[in-house]
Structure formats: structure tokens, C-alpha cells
Design an enzyme around this catalytic site. Structure first.
Site, short mmCIF file in Angstrom:
data_model
loop_
_atom_site.label_atom_id
_atom_site.label_comp_id
_atom_site.label_asym_id
_atom_site.label_seq_id
_atom_site.Cartn_x
_atom_site.Cartn_y
_atom_site.Cartn_z
CG HIS A 160 47.11 5.85 -18.21
ND1 HIS A 160 48.33 5.22 -18.24
CD2 HIS A 160 46.73 6.02 -19.51
CE1 HIS A 160 48.69 5.01 -19.50
NE2 HIS A 160 47.74 5.49 -20.29
CB SER A 281 33.57 0.84 10.51
OG SER A 281 34.41 1.16 11.60
CE LYS A 287 34.91 3.32 5.88
NZ LYS A 287 36.14 2.82 6.51
CD GLU A 294 37.15 -3.82 1.01
OE1 GLU A 294 38.09 -3.11 1.36
OE2 GLU A 294 36.14 -3.98 1.72
CE1 TYR A 321 50.45 -40.41 -6.64
CE2 TYR A 321 51.91 -41.74 -5.29
CZ TYR A 321 50.88 -40.82 -5.39
OH TYR A 321 50.29 -40.33 -4.27
CD GLN A 326 48.23 -37.99 0.25
OE1 GLN A 326 48.05 -39.16 -0.01
NE2 GLN A 326 48.63 -37.58 1.44
N1 ARG Z 1 46.34 -40.63 -1.53
C1 ARG Z 1 47.18 -40.81 -2.67
C2 ARG Z 1 47.17 -39.53 -3.52
O1 ARG Z 1 46.31 -38.73 -3.31
C3 ARG Z 1 46.69 -41.94 -3.48
C4 ARG Z 1 47.71 -42.61 -4.30
C5 ARG Z 1 48.64 -43.33 -3.43
N2 ARG Z 1 49.55 -44.13 -4.17
C6 ARG Z 1 50.61 -44.66 -3.58
N3 ARG Z 1 51.36 -45.32 -4.33
N4 ARG Z 1 50.84 -44.46 -2.33
O2 ARG Z 1 48.01 -39.31 -4.35
#
Ligand code: ARG
Length: 464
Positions: A160, A281, A287, A294, A321, A326
Site C-alpha cells: 500500500h 525543465s 529540476k 516516465e 480472410y 491488414q
Molecule cells: N495487404 C494485405 C494484408 O496485409 C495482403 C493480403 C491481401 N489479400 C487480399 N485478398 N486482398 O492483409
């Protein structure tokens, strides 16, 4: 029809809006994956050669082309100045085709940028993890050195932020040593899960070409291949885990920084920070500010932020995906940079740090840090701990009222609170005894601490 510069122009009749193109462009930051992407591309080239897509001369031309591009990037500072490419993958492919002609266009057989980017990212991260572990180890060394430099120094320990019990300075150093040891272990685990090959998953469904993924994996030193193509192209657990492990490093560094910032204040005066890691400072001439520490404390917030962005970015994504992903790069890149520099600066602070042993010893002996010792003394004489606790509480209250430390009381004073107390109480309350009695594993007795210090040193040497 004008030929489009990007990789997917065939289906399009118009070129992208300028602002969108800039929005979409990741090359300005994902160029960091350049070397990794070349390495993975060389392995992929061999993979599609073995699958019968390329003749040996074609494969050699492509590989030589990729090596040439890699070397070129070493000496040509302006090589990456291209605002027209979409990302690092299209950059490499366009340079390859420029260099080796149409055969370069065969390289993308059996792969997609989806498995390509996952592969390059993992490959890049794998090496960065090792580097971060090494820098972490350097900081551990600095902690051991700082402990050894002032081996007998003591420090008031706090709970504490109130003075609690004395500890060895080396014990404090080794506390951070332990945290960093766990951090390195955690990174080991992340490394193992990063070190798996997504290539061969293609866009999402896998590839129809007979690429021997295991061979490609061996080629770039991955320990295995991913088992599900949908998962492989859309998994960013590895990035999140990595940032998570780094977030904990930053928690540890931030606490380290906070301890030292307090210790450097005029209120504590436990340490004098070297000029090398302080600033002045612009207004107040007297200072000396602990900016290095920090900033470490402040930068921890960035890394936590990156972890949150990655978690939020992934949470609602449908398989597989999505371009959202990205956004993973900058979070991870900045995490790597922030953690590395913070670890390095922490080591510099320690190297230049001197503990003011007179001050810390005085602080460790003022403020009733030996009160628990008195309770333990009574317990040794058969008094139940809860009763002892109460007796000592009353004794402390009395000591405060007469402005004395416990060991400055007369025996007769003590005996007003408990008849069990005898003349040997003074020895029991000494700093040496207080420290020395914490002699179990993990305790702060000099004997245990020196043992732990040697063990820490050994563990660092063994890994050499
Ligand atoms: N620049 C893209 C990323 O970083 C690469 C993959 C792109 N794939 C796509 N189907 N457009 O994710």
C-alpha cells in the site's frame, strides 16, 4: 484497354479512386515484411517446381530474380519509393516481372496473398520474438549487475506504499528478474505457435497443385504446417498472443519505472538518476526529471491499446480472410518497436543507477518495519499470533506517542505490554535479524538472496 498496375486488374474496367487507393495501400508500412516475403517466395518457388509447375531453369530464374531484388534493397535507398503498388507482395511481384520477364508471373501459382501475408508475417515475427527475448535477457543481466554492485544494500519494502518490512536491494532487483524470466518463457510459447506454415492454404480452400507443404515448411525453418486452410488464412491469434506477451513485459517495465520514479523523488531520495537518462525543465532550473522512466511507463499504454485494437478488429470477422486484417501490421510493428526500445532504455537506466545505501538503510529502520518481527518473537514464546499482533499494535501505538522506534524502547516499556518480552528482544528487532530470519525459499534473508542471485547468474550463463 490500359493495363492495370495492380494484381487483380482483369475484372475491372476502371481504376481505383485515388483517395481509396491511398486508404487501401499498405506498402508504406508492410515493406517491413519485404525480406520475409522474399524468403517465403523462394521456398514457394521450390514448392511449385516440385509440383511440376516450373521447369528447373524457370525456378532458378525466379529464385535468382528474388535474390537480386533482395540485394538491391540493401544498397538502393530509394528502392521502396513506389506509391503505386498496393502492398509488399505486389511490389515484389512487379519487381520480379520487371527483372525476369513473364516467367515471374508463374510464381503466384498455388498461392494467394492471403496465405502469403500470413506466412511472411509469421516468418518476420518469429525472428523478432527471438530478438526481444535477447534484449529481455540483457535487461535481466543489468538487474543482476545492479544487485551485485550493491550486494549488501537494504531497502524498505512496501505494501500500500506504506513501509512494511525491510528487504535486500538485491531482492528487489531479482523480483524484476523473475518477471522477465516469465516474459521470456511466454514468448517461447508464442514462438512455437508462430512457427507454423500457412502457405499452401491459398485463398481459403487450399491449393489444387501438388505442393509438398512439409518441404516448403522445412525450407524456411517452420516446424510444421497449419492443418486447416480456412483457419490458416484468417487466424491472427499468434499476433494477439504476441502483443499480449509484450503487454505483460510493458506492465513489468512500467512498475519498474514507477518504483524508480518514486525512489528518485526528493521525498524518497533512494536513488540518484544519472544525467544520461534525465532531462531538465525549461522553466525550473533545479529540476531533474526522470523522463526515461516516465516514457517507459507511458508507452505501456500504447501496447495495451494495440492488444485491444487487434482483439476488436478480429472479433466480428466472418471466415476467412477479410481486409480488416491488414490492420494487424501496424499494431504489431509498433509493439515490437516499443517493447525493444523500452527494454533497452530500462537497461541503460539500471547501468547508471546508484542506490543511496545510507538513505535506504535509514528508511528501512524507521517506521516500525520490525513490528512483525516483535509479533514473531512473541509467537516463538508461545503467544498465539493473533494475540501477539494485538500486543505489538499497542506497543507501536505507544512508541508513536513517545516518538521512538520499537528498538529504542526500554525493556520495562515492552514489559508493560507483555511479560514474555525479555532482554533478547533487542537483538530480535535488529535489521540484521529481521532480514536474516526470512530464510525460507523466496525470502529476503541475505543467505537466500545471495543464493538466488547466483542462481540467476547461472541461468543467464548457461544459456550463453
Ligand atoms: N495487404 C494485405 C494484408 O496485409 C495482403 C493480403 C491481401 N489479400 C487480399 N485478398 N486482398 O492483409
Amino acid at each position: 484497354m490500359t493495363e492495370t498496375k495492380n494484381l487483380w486488374g482483369g475484372r475491372f474496367t476502371e481504376s481505383p479512386d485515388q483517395t481509396f487507393a491511398e486508404f487501401n495501400n499498405s506498402f508504406k508500412f508492410d515493406k517491413r515484411l519485404f525480406t520475409a516475403d522474399i524468403r517465403a517466395s523462394i521456398a514457394h518457388c521450390e514448392g511449385i517446381f516440385q509440383a511440376g509447375i516450373l521447369t528447373r531453369p524457370e525456378a532458378e530464374r525466379i529464385k535468382n530474380g528474388l535474390w537480386t531484388i533482395l540485394k538491391r534493397s540493401d544498397f538502393d535507398k530509394d528502392y521502396f519509393n513506389d506509391s503505386t503498388v498496393e502492398d509488399v507482395h505486389s511490389f515484389i511481384e512487379s519487381r520480379l516481372v520487371q527483372l525476369v520477364g513473364d516467367v515471374g508471373k508463374k510464381l503466384h501459382t498455388g498461392r494467394s496473398r492471403n496465405d502469403q501475408v500470413a506466412t511472411a508475417f509469421r516468418l518476420w515475427l518469429r525472428d523478432e520474438i527471438v530478438e526481444i527475448q535477447q534484449i529481455t535477457r540483457e535487461l535481466q543481466k543489468s538487474l543482476v549487475e545492479a544487485a551485485n554492485r550493491q550486494k549488501d544494500a537494504v531497502l524498505p519494502g512496501y505494501t500500500h506504499l506504506q513501509r512494511a518490512q525491510p528487504v535486500m536491494w538485491a531482492h528487489w532487483c531479482l523480483a524484476y528478474f523473475e518477471m522477465l524470466a516469465r516474459d521470456r518463457e511466454r514468448l517461447d510459447e508464442v514462438w512455437r505457435r508462430v512457427n507454423v506454415l500457412p502457405l499452401g492454404s491459398a485463398a481459403l480452400a487450399g491449393t489444387s497443385f501438388e505442393i509438398d507443404r512439409e518441404t516448403v515448411a522445412r525450407e524456411i525453418g517452420f516446424e510444421g504446417v497449419t492443418s486447416n486452410s480456412l483457419d490458416a488464412v484468417s487466424d491472427r491469434d499468434f499476433a494477439i498472443e504476441f502483443v499480449g506477451a509484450c503487454a505483460l513485459i510493458m506492465v513489468h517495465l512500467s512498475r519498474f519505472a514507477e518504483d524508480l520514479i518514486l525512489y528518485a523523488s526528493s521525498e524518497f531520495q533512494f536513488i540518484e538518476l544519472s544525467d544520461a537518462v534525465s532531462t531538465g525543465s525549461s522553466l525550473m532550473p533545479q529540476k531533474k526529471n526522470p523522463d526515461a522512466l516516465e516514457l517507459i511507463r507511458g508507452k505501456a499504454g500504447r501496447v495495451f491499446g494495440h492488444q485491444t485494437s487487434l482483439l476488436s478488429m478480429m472479433k466480428g470477422l466472418p471466415l476467412a480472410y477479410n481486409k480488416d486484417m491488414q490492420e494487424d501490421k501496424e499494431a504489431v510493428f509498433d509493439t515490437v518497436d516499443t517493447v525493444k526500445i523500452s527494454l533497452k532504455v530500462a537497461a541503460i537506466v539500471l547501468k547508471n543507477l546508484g542506490l543511496r545505501e545510507d538513505k535506504t538503510r535509514e528508511a528501512a529502520t524507521k517506521g516500525y518495519l520490525n513490528a512483525t518481527e516483535l509479533a514473531d518473537y512473541l509467537v516463538q514464546r508461545g503467544v498465539p499470533f493473533r494475540t501477539a499482533h494485538d500486543v505489538v499494535g499497542k506497543t507501536v501505538l505507544y512508541s508513536i506517542s513517545v516518538g521512538k522506534e520499537l528498538n529504542e524502547l526500554a525493556l520495562t516499556d515492552f514489559q508493560k505490554f507483555s511479560s514474555e518480552i525479555e532482554n533478547d528482544v533487542f537483538e530480535a528487532l535488529s535489521l540484521e535479524k529481521t532480514l536474516g530470519s526470512k530464510n525460507q525459499i523466496g525470502g529476503t534473508s541475505p543467505e537466500r538472496v545471495f543464493e538466488a542471485l547466483e542462481e540467476a547468474q547461472r541461468s543467464l550463463e548457461i544459456e550463453n
